[in-house]
Scaffold this active site. Sequence first.
Site, PDB file in Angstrom:
ATOM      1  N   ASP A  95      56.965  13.447 -46.467  1.00  0.00           N
ATOM      2  CA  ASP A  95      57.618  14.758 -46.729  1.00  0.00           C
ATOM      3  C   ASP A  95      56.101  15.487 -47.430  1.00  0.00           C
ATOM      4  O   ASP A  95      55.222  15.076 -48.231  1.00  0.00           O
ATOM      5  CB  ASP A  95      58.661  15.234 -47.491  1.00  0.00           C
TER       6      ASP A  95
HETATM    7  C1  GLC Z   1      59.659  20.341 -47.241  1.00  0.00           C
HETATM    8  C2  GLC Z   1      60.970  19.541 -46.561  1.00  0.00           C
HETATM    9  C3  GLC Z   1      60.927  19.096 -44.845  1.00  0.00           C
HETATM   10  C4  GLC Z   1      59.898  20.353 -44.551  1.00  0.00           C
HETATM   11  C5  GLC Z   1      58.468  19.900 -45.439  1.00  0.00           C
HETATM   12  C6  GLC Z   1      57.446  21.440 -45.309  1.00  0.00           C
HETATM   13  O1  GLC Z   1      59.715  20.120 -48.554  1.00  0.00           O
HETATM   14  O2  GLC Z   1      61.720  18.726 -47.690  1.00  0.00           O
HETATM   15  O3  GLC Z   1      61.966  19.611 -44.937  1.00  0.00           O
HETATM   16  O4  GLC Z   1      59.921  20.237 -43.192  1.00  0.00           O
HETATM   17  O5  GLC Z   1      58.757  21.164 -46.239  1.00  0.00           O
HETATM   18  O6  GLC Z   1      57.962  22.812 -45.066  1.00  0.00           O
END
Ligand code: GLC
Length: 691
Positions: free
Chosen positions: A225
């Site tokens: 993430d």
């Molecule tokens: C965020 C989210 C994830 C998302 C990523 C990119 O923190 O947890 O679901 O796809 O960052 O935005």
Amino acid sequence: MTPDVATLVDEMRRDEKLRLVRGRPDPDERATGYLPGVPRLDVPPLRLVDGPLGIRAEGERATAFPATLATAATFDPELAHTQGTALAREARAHGQHALLAPGVNVLRVPHCGRNFEYLSEDPVLASHHSRALVDGIQSEDVVATVKHYVANNQETHRTEVSAEVDERTLREVYLPPFRAAVEAGVGSVMTAYNRVNGVYMSDHDRLVGDVLKDEWGFGGYVVSDWYGLATTAGAANAGLDVEMPGVASGPEDAEFEWPDGIPDGSHAGLFGDPLATAIDEGAVPESRLDDMVTRVLAQMGRIGLLDDTERDGELDSQRHRDLARRIATRGTVLLDDDGVLPLSDDADVALLGPHVHEAKLGGGGSSETTPFHSVSPVDGLTERGEGTVTSARGIPEIESVSLFDLLPFVDAGHEDDATETPTTEPSLDDAVAAAEDADVAVVLVRDATTEARDRDTLSLPGRQDELVEAVAAANDRTVVVLRSGGPVETPWREAVAAVVEQWYPGQADGAALASVLYGDSDPGGRLPVTFAPEGTYPASDGRRFPGEDGEAHYDEGVFVGYRHFDASDAAPTYPFSHGHSYAEFVYRDAAVIDERTVEVTVENVAGRTGREVVQAYVRPPGGGGVDRPRRAFAGAAPVALAAGESATVRVLLDELAFSRYDGGWTVDTGEYDVEIGRSVADVRATVCVDR
Ligand code: GLC
């Protein structure tokens, strides 16, 4: 001709390999994540983009589909598959290659700020839709990214909380939707920010290496993430393959206090020079880097990126607009109705609530989508109804919250320009007067949820309960329409004539609402999550949620959602899988076809079309010395029936509903009652399967 991946890896220099495992800024400034590729070897960039409700390419518009929870509420994986294909076509239209969706975390905590992005409290229902969404997305040559692996069931302290969960519960409840995605051939898995049993998921060699890659045979790439890597060598050796976003962002001030739930944006570049150093020092084998690169290239090859196969995609087409409306309509749940619905065409309607002039697109955070157009409730009902439609806000607007509000240095992109900024103060008296003068009063209420925040109560925010009570006192034909990302308290439900749950209906909001309220469409939705009084849910004390001393204890084990309420005397307000139809169904001739298939005949005995969701629940044999849920959802078959029509439907029983885990999977020998019915609380027939 697709170049051979192994040959490409052999030809790559170290610095070129590192370009494929660490995110960099997208020169077009639209992708959410970007790998620059290797120009010398004709390896193009890989672009990754949010999100589950629609494409969030910076500054761009796309079809705003309903919340994922609404898709699950249709209990129709085929419809989910179709949504996946449309999301992928829109990603391609925006020049993106990997979609950061679906989110499939099980709804453990009713307050969780991201429940709207997820599927269900039940692992089988979640698994069926996870598999369908992944297959739909990837059928259009886009890499699906199932997220957030695993046990990311709350937003409070999400970047450091440890989910303390036993192996049986992980296996029977939280892992299945991810395993289903892997079985569907998902190309990427995104690790969660949180820890599980004390280990950060990015560094979790047992759950990422042993379970995901070795036991399940996952052959795609594992992506972090955003800013979600704990360490360099720990993550690489555990099996993490790609660091995102790979580049630091945020204020220069090193002392900046990152708000709870927001990852430290300065924690980036771990798979850059630090990874090279770790390899040079022998902390990470060179072969691990080759494996990382191989996994990424294999997915690029699979979607045609390495042989320059063009994909045009499709954006905001009529087909996608119709689909967004169909999902919103099919996902709408009729919770209560004393007969006031459907509305007669010529009914004079008072449409009340602080947001009746704007579509409820979704919740806050990375899933936010900006549509080309949207239909507000006022426009939808005015267009459909033949009577008068008056509107009044009645109370002040509900403050919507967004992850981006917590990051003052990030521009969230478009404001939804369909929102008319009201110029007059709302008046409760005006709303009451409008209700008094109308045949029917329809009150729209909403919660306010976002990524990075959990709700602090299940009660509706602001003065919405007051508005509902005042309107109900003025008109005994009051319909309340909930637009929520999960369970909410409904203290006024005995005082109103009908309650409808629309979730976050997306751009088609008003059109879908009118279609259901006027009866053009039968409300086809069923609850994918239990609605119950706050405090009766299993994750209700501090130790379980939000946790104590950095640990959230999953002491309830497998007794999540209806499995808990079945085992306790706490009666839910609206049970899992509940939902009325405007029609009426009679079940007969239930039968066992084989140990995994049951059949029943359903007749629509009403004078109008109706949509039924035939469900099956497996009740394990007693004994065995294991505390098992009284019943487990095993599968469903949605069916549309004309007035007087009958259909014989078959429901396939998911093996997980028979199984339990104790170091390995077991299906106890014995007789399993299989309940067939409209919901977990409305069983119409029971048959018996021998295992
Ligand atoms: C965020 C989210 C994830 C998302 C990523 C990119 O923190 O947890 O679901 O796809 O960052 O935005």
